[in-house]
Design an enzyme around this catalytic site. Structure first.
Site, PDB file in Angstrom:
ATOM      1  N   ALA A 115       0.756  -1.754   0.353  1.00 52.92           N
ATOM      2  CA  ALA A 115      -0.256   0.012  -0.236  1.00 52.92           C
ATOM      3  C   ALA A 115       0.720   1.020   0.097  1.00 52.92           C
ATOM      4  O   ALA A 115       0.558   2.035  -0.347  1.00 52.92           O
ATOM      5  CB  ALA A 115      -1.000  -0.449   1.390  1.00 52.92           C
TER       6      ALA A 115
ATOM      7  N   SER B 259       5.856   2.595  -6.642  1.00 60.14           N
ATOM      8  CA  SER B 259       7.118   3.173  -7.258  1.00 60.14           C
ATOM      9  C   SER B 259       7.400   3.098  -6.391  1.00 60.14           C
ATOM     10  O   SER B 259       9.404   3.088  -7.033  1.00 60.14           O
ATOM     11  CB  SER B 259       6.926   4.707  -8.468  1.00 60.14           C
TER      12      SER B 259
ATOM     13  N   TRP C  63      -1.859  -5.504  -4.964  1.00 61.78           N
ATOM     14  CA  TRP C  63      -1.694  -5.508  -6.651  1.00 61.78           C
ATOM     15  C   TRP C  63      -0.792  -6.914  -7.602  1.00 61.78           C
ATOM     16  O   TRP C  63      -0.328  -6.656  -8.149  1.00 61.78           O
ATOM     17  CB  TRP C  63      -1.099  -4.489  -7.023  1.00 61.78           C
TER      18      TRP C  63
ATOM     19  N   GLU D  86       5.108  -2.238 -13.619  1.00 63.30           N
ATOM     20  CA  GLU D  86       6.198  -3.509 -13.761  1.00 63.30           C
ATOM     21  C   GLU D  86       6.947  -1.518 -13.902  1.00 63.30           C
ATOM     22  O   GLU D  86       8.156  -1.938 -14.961  1.00 63.30           O
ATOM     23  CB  GLU D  86       6.883  -4.094 -14.812  1.00 63.30           C
TER      24      GLU D  86
END
Length: 370
Positions: free
Chosen positions: A117, A121, A145, A351
């Site tokens: 969370a 990045s 995710w 990614e």
């Protein structure tokens, strides 16, 4: 040979299920079984461990060809191969390779668990901890995710063994689902809907010390390296989306007539199609050049970032333009283009976002011109 085999599997096994899987938001078991049976879940894994023993470029070819039919199936295969399997091959002890790579090549889905969370990045701001207790580590925390996490039996979990050291305490653990991995929530998404994306929690999970992947405190280094490789896989997925959009749109445009003329024969449309086709070919060259450099052991970080960035832009453009070219039918669910349009968006996010790719390219260019 591989390309044709993947194309055949995608057309015959995946294509008939695309609409249903997208509607139900689940990647069906026969597709998973088919991926294993075709050798597509252990493409680079050595043959003695149950894999196909092929190259990194072979994996990229498979990812692109699957994405031409269903980008959800493509990313499931991609993450399993380019992140999970590669991490184990590069950094696993012989014990871990023999214990897990064969399973991952033959019948068990793998998942790469880095994002949290508060660590997107800025991946190394992760808060998940691993506390040593005898010959085990106790993992506590959560991830978000996480691709393939719904179906996975094996998870690569990044946790900090010594938060006082910051990112230098981050370590990677091989965790089995039966050890107590809990799926809190399966996300409902805009695109790649049948590829599972879940929120996970780890509550006092006991993991043997022998399941540490690589060295203690080197997890951050491994993650950076593997994500650089993974970006080439995502670029290949985006190539498939762009190509798949053209595969659907162009035959229709050849047949559909307005004012007595095939849509494809209007000069304004021809120019747009030519532009997209050229950009797709440029993105493909960027992607396979990055794959070549990686496979040769040369520096490829800048090229991988360029490939992912440009391929995501081309995928979005191709899917969007294809819908416009075919008209109203492209806006319907049954025709197939709207799914590519939805699926393309994630390329600019996972990614490494497009802004992260731009930053990476700029930093590396700066080093080239001190």
């Amino acid at each position: 040979m591989l390309k044709e085999a993947v194309q055949k599997f995608a057309r015959e096994a995946v294509k008939p299920r695309v609409f249903e899987m997208d509607e139900n938001e689940i990647l069906e078991k026969p597709i998973w079984d088919g991926l294993f049976e075709q050798g597509l879940m252990g493409i680079e894994t050595p043959e003695e461990l149950g894999g196909a023993g092929m190259s990194f470029t072979a994996a990229i070819i498979a990812v692109e060809e699957l994405a031409r039919i269903d980008p959800s199936v493509s990313v499931a295969c991609d993450v399993h191969n380019t992140l999970v399997n590669t991490m184990l091959r590069h950094h696993g002890s012989q014990f871990l390779k023999e214990k897990y790579l064969t399973r991952l090549a033959t019948d068990t889905v793998g998942s790469f668990c880095l994002t949290e969370a508060g660590a997107g990045s800025d991946a190394f701001a992760l808060a998940t901890t691993a506390t040593k207790k005898g010959d085990k580590y106790i993992i506590n925390g959560g991830k978000m995710w996480i691709t393939n996490s719904w179906e996975a039996g094996i998870y690569l979990v990044f946790a900090n063994v010594d938060p006082s050291k910051g990112y230098k305490g981050i370590t990677c653990f091989v965790v089995e689902k039966e050890m107590g991995v809990h799926i809190n929530k399966k996300e409902k998404k805009l695109g790649i809907k049948c590829s599972s994306t879940c929120e996970l929690s780890f509550d006092d999970i006991e993991v043997p010390a022998e399941n540490i992947l690589g060295e203690i405190g080197k997890g951050y280094k491994y993650a950076i390296e593997i994500l650089n490789e993974g970006r080439i896989g995502i670029a290949a997925q985006m190539l498939g989306i762009a190509q798949g959009s053209l595969d659907i749109a162009l035959p229709y445009m050849n047949q559909r007539k307005q004012f007595g003329t095939a849509i494809i024969d209007f000069q304004g449309i021809q120019h747009q199609v030519a532009q997209v086709a050229m950009e797709l070919e440029a993105a493909r060259l960027l992607t396979y050049n990055a794959a070549r450099l990686k496979q040769e052991g040369a520096s490829f970080i800048k090229e991988a970032a360029m490939a992912k960035l440009f391929a995501t832009q081309v995928a979005e453009k191709a899917a969007s333009k294809a819908i416009e070219w075919v008209g109203g039918v492209g806006f319907t669910r049954d025709f197939g283009l709207e799914k590519f349009y939805r699926d393309a968006k994630i390329g600019a996010i996972y990614e490494g976002t497009n802004n992260i790719q731009l930053q990476t390219i700029a930093k590396l260019l700066r080093k080239e011109y001190p």
